[in-house]
Scaffold this motif. Sequence first.
Motif, PDB file in Angstrom:
ATOM      1  N   THR A  29       0.830  -1.208   0.000  1.00 35.90           N
ATOM      2  CA  THR A  29       0.000   0.000   0.000  1.00 35.90           C
ATOM      3  C   THR A  29       0.862   1.254   0.000  1.00 35.90           C
ATOM      4  O   THR A  29       0.632   2.185  -0.775  1.00 35.90           O
ATOM      5  CB  THR A  29      -0.934   0.006   1.220  1.00 35.90           C
ATOM      6  N   THR A  66      -6.465  -3.902   5.957  1.00 37.38           N
ATOM      7  CA  THR A  66      -6.636  -2.770   5.044  1.00 37.38           C
ATOM      8  C   THR A  66      -8.107  -2.362   4.982  1.00 37.38           C
ATOM      9  O   THR A  66      -8.978  -3.193   4.713  1.00 37.38           O
ATOM     10  CB  THR A  66      -6.153  -3.116   3.628  1.00 37.38           C
ATOM     11  N   THR A 386      -3.898   0.979   5.422  1.00 40.93           N
ATOM     12  CA  THR A 386      -3.403  -0.309   5.909  1.00 40.93           C
ATOM     13  C   THR A 386      -2.638  -0.119   7.207  1.00 40.93           C
ATOM     14  O   THR A 386      -1.730   0.719   7.284  1.00 40.93           O
ATOM     15  CB  THR A 386      -2.484  -0.979   4.874  1.00 40.93           C
TER      16      THR A 386
END
Length: 393
Positions: A29, A66, A386
Motif C-alpha cells: 500500500t 486494510t 493499511t
Amino acid sequence: MRILALSVIASVTVMAGGYKIPEVSLNGTALSAAYVANAHGADAAYYNPAAMINNEDANLLEVDTTYIGLSSIDFDGASDYSSKEENFLVPSLHFASKKLGDSGVRAGFSIVVPAGLSKRWENPTPKATAEEFTLETIEFNPSLAVALSDTVSMGVGFRVVQSEGVVKSSSATPTLRDMSGDSIDYGYNLALNYHPISHLSLAATYRSKVDLTIEGSAALRYLGSTYSGATSVTVPIPATLNFAAAYTFDTGTTVEAVYDRTFWSAYKKLDFEYGGTPNAATVAFGAPLAKNWENTNSYRLGLTQEYDKWTAMAGFAYDESPVPGSTLGYELPDSDAWMVSLGGRYQLDEHWNIGLAGLIDVKKSREVHNSSINGEFSNARAYLVTAGIGYRF
C-alpha cells in the motif's frame, strides 16, 4: 450461482485496472505496489519469493488489515445517477522463514485477497443488469526460495484461490436474476532476483492465470418463464508479469521502478451455463456476453527512506484499464487511474514493528457510447488505509 466470476469481473472498479488487487501488505500500500526488486521481510513471500534469500536469518511474521473505501460513481447521460458507496476491511498475513538447515533454502507463505470487491446500483437502468456484483476471494500462497549463486536467487510458489460471489439484477419487466456460487482453483508463481552489485537489485516475477471455475445455484425469471437450479461460469484472474529494478543509495534511500504487464486478453467472454431443458429465462440470461478485454501496462515508482528506527515510504503509479468501450457496462465502469501513496514503519524493539500506510486511487472520467450505454462515468475513487504489525523470532 454466486457468480463469483461475474462478481470477479464486476467488482474492483477501483484499485487496479480490471479487478485485481496488487496492494496486499503494508509495504504494498505504502509504495503503490512498487515493491518487487526491493521486497524484503515477511511479505517478500508474496511479492518476490526469490528475495526471501536476502532476508536476515530469522523468522518474520506480518499481520495487516486494510480498509478500502470506494466512492460512488456518477453517471451523466439521458438520466443522471450514482452507484452506492462501498466499505470493506481486508486482512492479510505473511510469513518468511529463516534458513532451513545448511541448504540456505527459505520457505514462506501469504494469505491475501488478490481480487474482488463490489459494485451496486439502485437506479432502474443500471439495476436491470448490475443491481449487485460482489466478489470475495482469498488466496493461500506457499513459496520456496533457493540461492543459485552469490548474486542470483529463484523463488517458486503455489496459488490456491477460494472464491465466493453474488450476482443480482432486476427490472419491472419483470425480470429477475439472483445467483450465488463458489470455487477453489489453482495456479503458480515464479520469481528471479539478481544483485549484479551490492546497491542494485533486479527482479522478474510471474503469477499464472487462475481460472475461477464457479459452480452454484440460480433463480431466474424472464417474463413468464422461470428457472431454479444449477449454474456455472469460468472467469480468469489473469497472469501478471513484473520487471523491476531497485537502487539503494548510501543515504539509505531506495528508489524502485516496476513495469507490470497483465494479460487481460484471457477474458474474452462471459458465458453462464444452466442445467435442464432451455427455456426463455435461461436463454435470456445465458447468452454469451463478449468482453474482449485487452492486455494492460502499469508503471509504478516507489521511494523508501531508512532511518534509525523509522522507515518512510511513498509511491506513485499509473494503471491502464483493460475494458474496451465497446463492451463496458455498469457492472465495471472502469478507466485508467493514477495512484499516490504514503506510509511508514517504526521498530519498537528487536522483535516488534508497527506501521501505517494510505493510498488514493483516482480514476479518469470516461465517456462511453456503445449498444447499452451512452454517457460519462466520473468521480470514481478508492481510498486505502493499511495498518500492520510485524514480529521477528
